[in-house]
Write a protein that holds these residues in place. Structure first.
Motif, short mmCIF file in Angstrom:
data_model
loop_
_atom_site.label_atom_id
_atom_site.label_comp_id
_atom_site.label_asym_id
_atom_site.label_seq_id
_atom_site.Cartn_x
_atom_site.Cartn_y
_atom_site.Cartn_z
N ASN A 113 0.79 -1.23 0.00
CA ASN A 113 0.00 0.00 0.00
C ASN A 113 0.82 1.28 0.00
OD1 ASN A 113 -2.69 -1.14 0.10
ND2 ASN A 113 -2.10 -1.91 2.09
N VAL A 114 2.12 1.21 0.10
CA VAL A 114 2.91 2.43 0.22
C VAL A 114 2.86 3.26 -1.06
CG1 VAL A 114 5.15 1.48 -0.48
CG2 VAL A 114 5.05 3.35 1.16
N ASN A 115 2.82 2.63 -2.23
CA ASN A 115 2.75 3.38 -3.48
C ASN A 115 1.41 4.11 -3.61
OD1 ASN A 115 5.30 2.66 -4.27
ND2 ASN A 115 4.61 0.84 -5.36
N LYS A 116 0.33 3.48 -3.17
CA LYS A 116 -0.98 4.14 -3.21
C LYS A 116 -0.97 5.39 -2.33
CE LYS A 116 -3.32 -0.28 -3.66
NZ LYS A 116 -4.20 -1.22 -2.98
N PHE A 117 -0.35 5.27 -1.16
CA PHE A 117 -0.30 6.41 -0.24
C PHE A 117 0.50 7.56 -0.84
CE2 PHE A 117 1.91 8.69 3.17
CZ PHE A 117 0.80 9.23 3.81
N TYR A 118 1.69 7.27 -1.39
CA TYR A 118 2.51 8.32 -1.98
C TYR A 118 1.81 8.97 -3.17
CZ TYR A 118 6.56 7.32 0.90
OH TYR A 118 7.41 7.17 1.95
N TYR A 119 1.11 8.17 -3.96
CA TYR A 119 0.39 8.74 -5.10
C TYR A 119 -0.70 9.69 -4.59
CZ TYR A 119 -2.66 9.13 -9.13
OH TYR A 119 -3.42 9.62 -10.14
N TYR A 120 -1.42 9.27 -3.57
CA TYR A 120 -2.51 10.10 -3.06
C TYR A 120 -1.98 11.39 -2.43
CZ TYR A 120 -6.77 11.54 -0.82
OH TYR A 120 -7.84 12.26 -0.43
N VAL A 121 -0.93 11.28 -1.63
CA VAL A 121 -0.38 12.45 -0.96
C VAL A 121 0.20 13.44 -1.97
CG1 VAL A 121 1.46 13.22 0.59
CG2 VAL A 121 0.03 11.29 1.22
N SER A 122 0.82 12.95 -3.03
CA SER A 122 1.42 13.85 -4.01
C SER A 122 0.38 14.56 -4.87
CB SER A 122 2.41 13.10 -4.90
OG SER A 122 1.72 12.13 -5.67
N HIS A 123 -0.83 14.01 -4.97
CA HIS A 123 -1.85 14.60 -5.82
C HIS A 123 -2.93 15.35 -5.04
CE1 HIS A 123 0.01 11.84 -8.65
NE2 HIS A 123 -0.46 12.63 -9.59
N LYS A 124 -2.98 15.21 -3.75
CA LYS A 124 -4.00 15.89 -2.96
C LYS A 124 -3.45 16.16 -1.57
CE LYS A 124 -8.70 15.51 -1.31
NZ LYS A 124 -9.89 14.70 -1.17
N GLU A 125 -3.67 17.36 -1.08
CA GLU A 125 -3.20 17.70 0.26
C GLU A 125 -4.20 17.17 1.29
OE1 GLU A 125 -2.36 21.66 2.91
OE2 GLU A 125 -2.03 21.75 0.76
N LEU A 126 -3.68 16.54 2.33
CA LEU A 126 -4.54 16.00 3.38
C LEU A 126 -4.88 17.08 4.39
CD1 LEU A 126 -2.74 12.61 4.07
CD2 LEU A 126 -4.82 12.98 2.79
N ASP A 127 -6.15 17.26 4.65
CA ASP A 127 -6.56 18.20 5.68
C ASP A 127 -7.24 17.43 6.81
OD1 ASP A 127 -8.77 17.56 4.19
OD2 ASP A 127 -9.68 19.55 4.31
N MET A 128 -7.42 18.08 7.94
CA MET A 128 -7.95 17.41 9.12
C MET A 128 -9.40 16.96 8.92
SD MET A 128 -5.47 17.04 11.05
CE MET A 128 -6.20 16.43 12.53
N GLN A 129 -10.18 17.70 8.16
CA GLN A 129 -11.57 17.31 7.91
C GLN A 129 -11.61 16.00 7.12
OE1 GLN A 129 -13.83 20.14 5.64
NE2 GLN A 129 -15.77 19.40 6.46
N TYR A 130 -10.76 15.88 6.12
CA TYR A 130 -10.70 14.64 5.35
C TYR A 130 -10.26 13.47 6.22
CZ TYR A 130 -9.32 11.13 2.01
OH TYR A 130 -9.18 9.95 1.34
N ILE A 131 -9.26 13.68 7.07
CA ILE A 131 -8.79 12.62 7.96
C ILE A 131 -9.91 12.19 8.89
CG2 ILE A 131 -7.20 12.08 9.84
CD1 ILE A 131 -5.15 13.86 8.44
N GLY A 132 -10.67 13.17 9.44
CA GLY A 132 -11.77 12.83 10.33
C GLY A 132 -12.85 12.03 9.63
#
Length: 168
Positions: A113-132
């Motif tokens: 799953n590490v490649n999926k995570f890096y792809y997602y992080v590089s294309h979209k910024e994570l904010d606290m609302q999304y994490i919640g």
């Protein structure tokens, strides 16, 4: 090598070292202190990832609350300076095999799953609302079930503390 990588490596080595010391030391109070250092190191990883809220929660809930309860249960039930009995070699080998199996499963999940995570992080910024929403959602790739599993783990810790605290 970047500074971030060096800091990550140092924190990871400290967490690994204190984890090994926490499970191999023969004095129970030393084990609790080493566990505290592991929890603080985990908060350091959150700070490195710039998740300040999660780092504060890690320190307040785990390093603060859980460790205080754990240390109180140790003081109420055992002599904190007393050395624990050495376990039988069969139990140690079995525990080592189970630990290795858990490590292999975690490594496999991370590797897949590490490649999926890096792809997602590089294309979209994570904010606290999304994490919640992700933590409390029940859709695919959301984490309500693991969140509830952690609450069951904390309940098991409380029950274990009660069992330790009861008189023989």
């Amino acid at each position: 090598m970047t500074t971030e990588f060096i800091v990550f490596s140092v924190i990871a080595l400290l967490i690994t070292g204190f984890s090994v010391l926490a499970v191999t030391t023969r004095k129970i109070i030393h084990s609790a202190v080493f566990l505290l250092f592991v929890l603080l190191g985990t908060a350091g990883l959150y700070l490195l990832l710039e998740y300040h809220f999660l780092a504060a929660v890690q320190i307040a809930v785990y390093a603060g609350g859980v460790m205080v309860l754990f240390i109180f249960s140790i003081f109420l039930t055992h002599d904190p300076g007393k050395e624990l009995k050495f376990e039988k070699p069969k139990r140690m080998v079995f525990a080592g095999l189970i630990s290795f199996a858990g490590l292999a499963i975690c490594g496999h999940v991370i590797y897949r799953n590490v490649n999926k995570f890096y792809y997602y992080v590089s294309h979209k910024e994570l904010d606290m609302q999304y994490i919640g929403k992700t933590l409390m959602g029940t859709d695919k790739y959301q984490f309500m079930l693991p969140f509830e599993a952690v609450s069951l783990l904390l309940l098991a810790c409380i029950i274990g503390a009660i069992m330790i605290a009861r008189k023989k």
